[in-house]
Design a protein around this motif. Structure first.
Motif, PDB file in Angstrom:
ATOM      1  N   TYR A  24       1.240  -0.947   0.213  1.00 20.08           N
ATOM      2  CA  TYR A  24      -0.199  -0.039   0.429  1.00 20.08           C
ATOM      3  C   TYR A  24       1.321   1.337  -0.183  1.00 20.08           C
ATOM      4  O   TYR A  24       1.873   0.872   1.147  1.00 20.08           O
ATOM      5  CB  TYR A  24      -0.915   0.269   1.119  1.00 20.08           C
ATOM      6  CG  TYR A  24      -1.768   1.065   1.210  1.00 20.08           C
ATOM      7  CD1 TYR A  24      -2.063   1.520   0.441  1.00 20.08           C
ATOM      8  CD2 TYR A  24      -1.104   2.568   2.016  1.00 20.08           C
ATOM      9  CE1 TYR A  24      -3.285   2.474   0.345  1.00 20.08           C
ATOM     10  CE2 TYR A  24      -2.167   3.633   2.055  1.00 20.08           C
ATOM     11  CZ  TYR A  24      -3.158   3.703   1.282  1.00 20.08           C
ATOM     12  OH  TYR A  24      -3.252   5.072   1.329  1.00 20.08           O
ATOM     13  N   GLY A  25       0.554   1.965  -1.089  1.00 19.73           N
ATOM     14  CA  GLY A  25       1.612   3.223  -1.159  1.00 19.73           C
ATOM     15  C   GLY A  25       0.464   4.894  -1.110  1.00 19.73           C
ATOM     16  O   GLY A  25       0.405   5.299  -0.256  1.00 19.73           O
ATOM     17  N   TYR A  26      -0.076   5.004  -2.354  1.00 20.43           N
ATOM     18  CA  TYR A  26      -1.054   6.358  -2.138  1.00 20.43           C
ATOM     19  C   TYR A  26      -2.171   5.943  -2.920  1.00 20.43           C
ATOM     20  O   TYR A  26      -3.342   7.125  -2.904  1.00 20.43           O
ATOM     21  CB  TYR A  26      -0.154   7.331  -2.997  1.00 20.43           C
ATOM     22  CG  TYR A  26       1.092   7.347  -2.769  1.00 20.43           C
ATOM     23  CD1 TYR A  26       1.455   7.946  -1.347  1.00 20.43           C
ATOM     24  CD2 TYR A  26       2.283   6.458  -3.148  1.00 20.43           C
ATOM     25  CE1 TYR A  26       3.371   8.193  -1.040  1.00 20.43           C
ATOM     26  CE2 TYR A  26       3.609   6.892  -2.772  1.00 20.43           C
ATOM     27  CZ  TYR A  26       4.113   7.782  -1.921  1.00 20.43           C
ATOM     28  OH  TYR A  26       5.355   7.960  -1.561  1.00 20.43           O
ATOM     29  N   TYR A  57       2.566  -1.455   4.628  1.00 22.89           N
ATOM     30  CA  TYR A  57       1.793  -0.135   5.230  1.00 22.89           C
ATOM     31  C   TYR A  57       3.162   0.815   5.446  1.00 22.89           C
ATOM     32  O   TYR A  57       4.141   0.717   5.930  1.00 22.89           O
ATOM     33  CB  TYR A  57       1.282  -0.326   6.241  1.00 22.89           C
ATOM     34  CG  TYR A  57      -0.201  -1.358   5.899  1.00 22.89           C
ATOM     35  CD1 TYR A  57      -1.789  -0.032   5.391  1.00 22.89           C
ATOM     36  CD2 TYR A  57      -0.072  -2.384   6.496  1.00 22.89           C
ATOM     37  CE1 TYR A  57      -2.321  -0.851   5.438  1.00 22.89           C
ATOM     38  CE2 TYR A  57      -1.525  -2.564   6.091  1.00 22.89           C
ATOM     39  CZ  TYR A  57      -2.451  -1.511   5.812  1.00 22.89           C
ATOM     40  OH  TYR A  57      -3.867  -2.525   5.718  1.00 22.89           O
ATOM     41  N   TRP A  60       5.040   6.543   6.978  1.00 20.07           N
ATOM     42  CA  TRP A  60       4.444   8.123   7.451  1.00 20.07           C
ATOM     43  C   TRP A  60       3.552   7.949   6.542  1.00 20.07           C
ATOM     44  O   TRP A  60       2.850   9.551   6.715  1.00 20.07           O
ATOM     45  CB  TRP A  60       5.683   8.536   6.553  1.00 20.07           C
ATOM     46  CG  TRP A  60       6.276   8.491   5.111  1.00 20.07           C
ATOM     47  CD1 TRP A  60       6.841   7.435   5.005  1.00 20.07           C
ATOM     48  CD2 TRP A  60       5.157   9.126   4.436  1.00 20.07           C
ATOM     49  NE1 TRP A  60       6.894   7.427   3.431  1.00 20.07           N
ATOM     50  CE2 TRP A  60       5.428   8.888   3.370  1.00 20.07           C
ATOM     51  CE3 TRP A  60       4.891  10.296   4.336  1.00 20.07           C
ATOM     52  CZ2 TRP A  60       5.368   9.273   1.786  1.00 20.07           C
ATOM     53  CZ3 TRP A  60       3.748  11.035   2.588  1.00 20.07           C
ATOM     54  CH2 TRP A  60       4.451  10.464   1.850  1.00 20.07           C
ATOM     55  N   ARG A  61       3.055   7.716   5.705  1.00 23.20           N
ATOM     56  CA  ARG A  61       1.329   7.390   5.479  1.00 23.20           C
ATOM     57  C   ARG A  61       0.248   7.573   6.249  1.00 23.20           C
ATOM     58  O   ARG A  61      -0.571   8.760   6.320  1.00 23.20           O
ATOM     59  CB  ARG A  61       1.348   6.510   4.275  1.00 23.20           C
ATOM     60  CG  ARG A  61       1.821   7.114   3.380  1.00 23.20           C
ATOM     61  CD  ARG A  61       1.680   8.167   2.365  1.00 23.20           C
ATOM     62  NE  ARG A  61       0.142   8.013   1.533  1.00 23.20           N
ATOM     63  CZ  ARG A  61      -0.545   9.286   1.354  1.00 23.20           C
ATOM     64  NH1 ARG A  61      -0.383  10.243   1.992  1.00 23.20           N
ATOM     65  NH2 ARG A  61      -1.934   8.397   0.868  1.00 23.20           N
ATOM     66  N   SER A  64       0.141  11.030   7.792  1.00 27.09           N
ATOM     67  CA  SER A  64      -0.338  11.763   7.423  1.00 27.09           C
ATOM     68  C   SER A  64      -1.720  12.931   7.328  1.00 27.09           C
ATOM     69  O   SER A  64      -2.335  11.383   7.642  1.00 27.09           O
ATOM     70  CB  SER A  64      -0.304  11.593   5.731  1.00 27.09           C
ATOM     71  OG  SER A  64       0.951  10.845   5.500  1.00 27.09           O
ATOM     72  N   VAL A  67      -5.435  11.450   6.485  1.00 30.05           N
ATOM     73  CA  VAL A  67      -5.173   9.937   6.305  1.00 30.05           C
ATOM     74  C   VAL A  67      -6.225   8.739   7.481  1.00 30.05           C
ATOM     75  O   VAL A  67      -5.384   9.399   8.425  1.00 30.05           O
ATOM     76  CB  VAL A  67      -3.694   9.611   6.047  1.00 30.05           C
ATOM     77  CG1 VAL A  67      -3.839   7.704   5.630  1.00 30.05           C
ATOM     78  CG2 VAL A  67      -3.015   9.835   5.122  1.00 30.05           C
ATOM     79  N   ASP A 229      10.871  11.326  -5.663  1.00 29.61           N
ATOM     80  CA  ASP A 229       9.417  12.027  -4.965  1.00 29.61           C
ATOM     81  C   ASP A 229       9.285  13.485  -5.276  1.00 29.61           C
ATOM     82  O   ASP A 229       8.847  14.028  -5.434  1.00 29.61           O
ATOM     83  CB  ASP A 229      10.294  11.776  -3.461  1.00 29.61           C
ATOM     84  CG  ASP A 229      10.516   9.620  -3.137  1.00 29.61           C
ATOM     85  OD1 ASP A 229       9.093   9.616  -3.202  1.00 29.61           O
ATOM     86  OD2 ASP A 229      11.718   9.429  -2.568  1.00 29.61           O
ATOM     87  N   THR A 234       5.974  13.677  -3.554  1.00 31.87           N
ATOM     88  CA  THR A 234       5.049  11.990  -2.513  1.00 31.87           C
ATOM     89  C   THR A 234       6.436  12.817  -1.437  1.00 31.87           C
ATOM     90  O   THR A 234       7.394  12.050  -1.643  1.00 31.87           O
ATOM     91  CB  THR A 234       5.188  11.120  -3.426  1.00 31.87           C
ATOM     92  OG1 THR A 234       6.839  11.062  -4.204  1.00 31.87           O
ATOM     93  CG2 THR A 234       4.185  10.715  -4.574  1.00 31.87           C
ATOM     94  N   TRP A 237       8.058  11.956   3.469  1.00 30.69           N
ATOM     95  CA  TRP A 237       9.376  10.175   4.391  1.00 30.69           C
ATOM     96  C   TRP A 237       9.902  11.377   5.220  1.00 30.69           C
ATOM     97  O   TRP A 237      10.450  12.043   5.178  1.00 30.69           O
ATOM     98  CB  TRP A 237      10.566   9.919   3.278  1.00 30.69           C
ATOM     99  CG  TRP A 237       9.415   9.641   2.074  1.00 30.69           C
ATOM    100  CD1 TRP A 237       8.574   9.971   0.729  1.00 30.69           C
ATOM    101  CD2 TRP A 237       9.351   7.826   1.852  1.00 30.69           C
ATOM    102  NE1 TRP A 237       8.641   9.049  -0.391  1.00 30.69           N
ATOM    103  CE2 TRP A 237       8.543   8.040   0.105  1.00 30.69           C
ATOM    104  CE3 TRP A 237       9.169   7.155   2.946  1.00 30.69           C
ATOM    105  CZ2 TRP A 237       8.078   6.276   0.195  1.00 30.69           C
ATOM    106  CZ3 TRP A 237       8.987   5.451   2.338  1.00 30.69           C
ATOM    107  CH2 TRP A 237       8.395   5.246   1.124  1.00 30.69           C
TER     108      TRP A 237
END
Length: 287
Positions: A24-26, A57, A60-61, A64, A67, A229, A234, A237
């Motif tokens: 899972y990213g964005y 996962y 940091w996402r 955010s 989220v 990035d 993106t 990080w």
């Protein structure tokens, strides 16, 4: 790797005897659910049984603003996946606590923590009670610590410090063949993690152009950089994290100091055509 491994690849790896992961990213919550449904369908596992894949996962996402972190983690828990992989966050302990308190059966979901240093490994083992630790060396494709030691150095350091009754320690970073896997097992690792090698498979989320770029890449053509990035915006990080991918015009122009807005426009245009001389193709050091 986020953007590389979805439900199809995760399912096929698990069918082949490994443990495949959805990264899972964005993407959206619904997109993540869809990838899990794909894996479940291919594996022919009913909704009440343990699903033999994992979901990875980015810490940091999850951290955010805006989220829905608990909802994202609940996709894994509600689908009874075998493992959750956590990396690159400053609050990983809080997500581990949430998983432990929310899982259907205590210990049913194995927690895998990725580390880039001995100190991180010690925290994961002693403080967080991780079920599995992945030592990621500087050779790894995708994101990692810009100051991580080479894999064999890092792995040896961790294995000599963590007690024998500690969790399994896996090695990651530049592993593409059986001989390299055997070398990790030979120094005491419990297993190996392969990323770039599986991006070549038709089940990966990479395009055919990206796969061909990996095949054609000469030795030494991957590079650690923050260029991708920056141009994709993106950002967020943790400090010291960059990414390893195939060198292309985006990297070259970024290093030469080209205007960032211009690079972002070129990148956005390249995404529409799949131009691998612009878009990111994450790749480890062993391409």
């Amino acid at each position: 790797m986020a953007g590389g491994s979805g439900g199809r690849l995760a399912a096929r790896v698990s069918q082949g005897g490994g443990l495949g992961f959805i990264a899972y990213g964005y993407q959206s919550l619904d997109a993540l659910r869809s990838e899990v449904d794909t894996a479940r369908s291919l594996l022919q596992i009913d909704s009440n049984s343990l699903l033999p894949i994992g979901i990875g996962y980015l810490g940091w996402r999850l951290e955010s603003p805006g989220v829905a972190a608990h909802d994202l983690l609940s996709v894994a828990l509600n689908n009874h996946v075998q493992a959750i992989w956590l990396s690159f966050g400053t609050q990983l302990h809080s997500w581990i606590d949430f998983i432990r308190k929310s899982e259907r059966k205590p210990g049913n979901t194995k927690i895998i923590v990725q580390v880039n240093s001995l100190n991180e490994a010690l925290v994961a083992v002693r403080d967080w009670k991780a079920d599995v630790v992945v030592a990621q060396g500087i050779e790894a494709g995708g994101h990692g610590s810009a100051t991580a030691p080479p894999l064999l150095t890092l792995l040896s350091e961790i294995l000599s410090t963590i007690p024998e009754d500690g969790p399994p320690i896996l090695g990651a970073g530049g592993i593409v063949n059986g001989a390299q896997v055997a070398s990790l097992l030979g120094i005491g690792a419990s297993g190996a993690v392969l990323g770039t090698r599986f991006l070549l498979s038709p089940e990966s989320l990479y395009s055919e152009l990206q796969r061909q770029a990996l095949i054609a890449a000469p030795t030494g053509s991957s590079v650690r950089t923050t260029a991708f990035d920056q141009v994709r915006n993106t950002l967020g990080w943790p400090e010291g994290i960059d990414g390893r991918g195939l060198r292309n015009s985006t990297v070259d122009e970024f290093q030469e100091g080209a205007n960032l807005d211009d690079l972002r426009r070129k990148y956005a245009a390249a995404v529409k055509t799949g131009d691998v001389d612009r878009i990111v193709t994450w790749a480890g050091a062993s391409v």
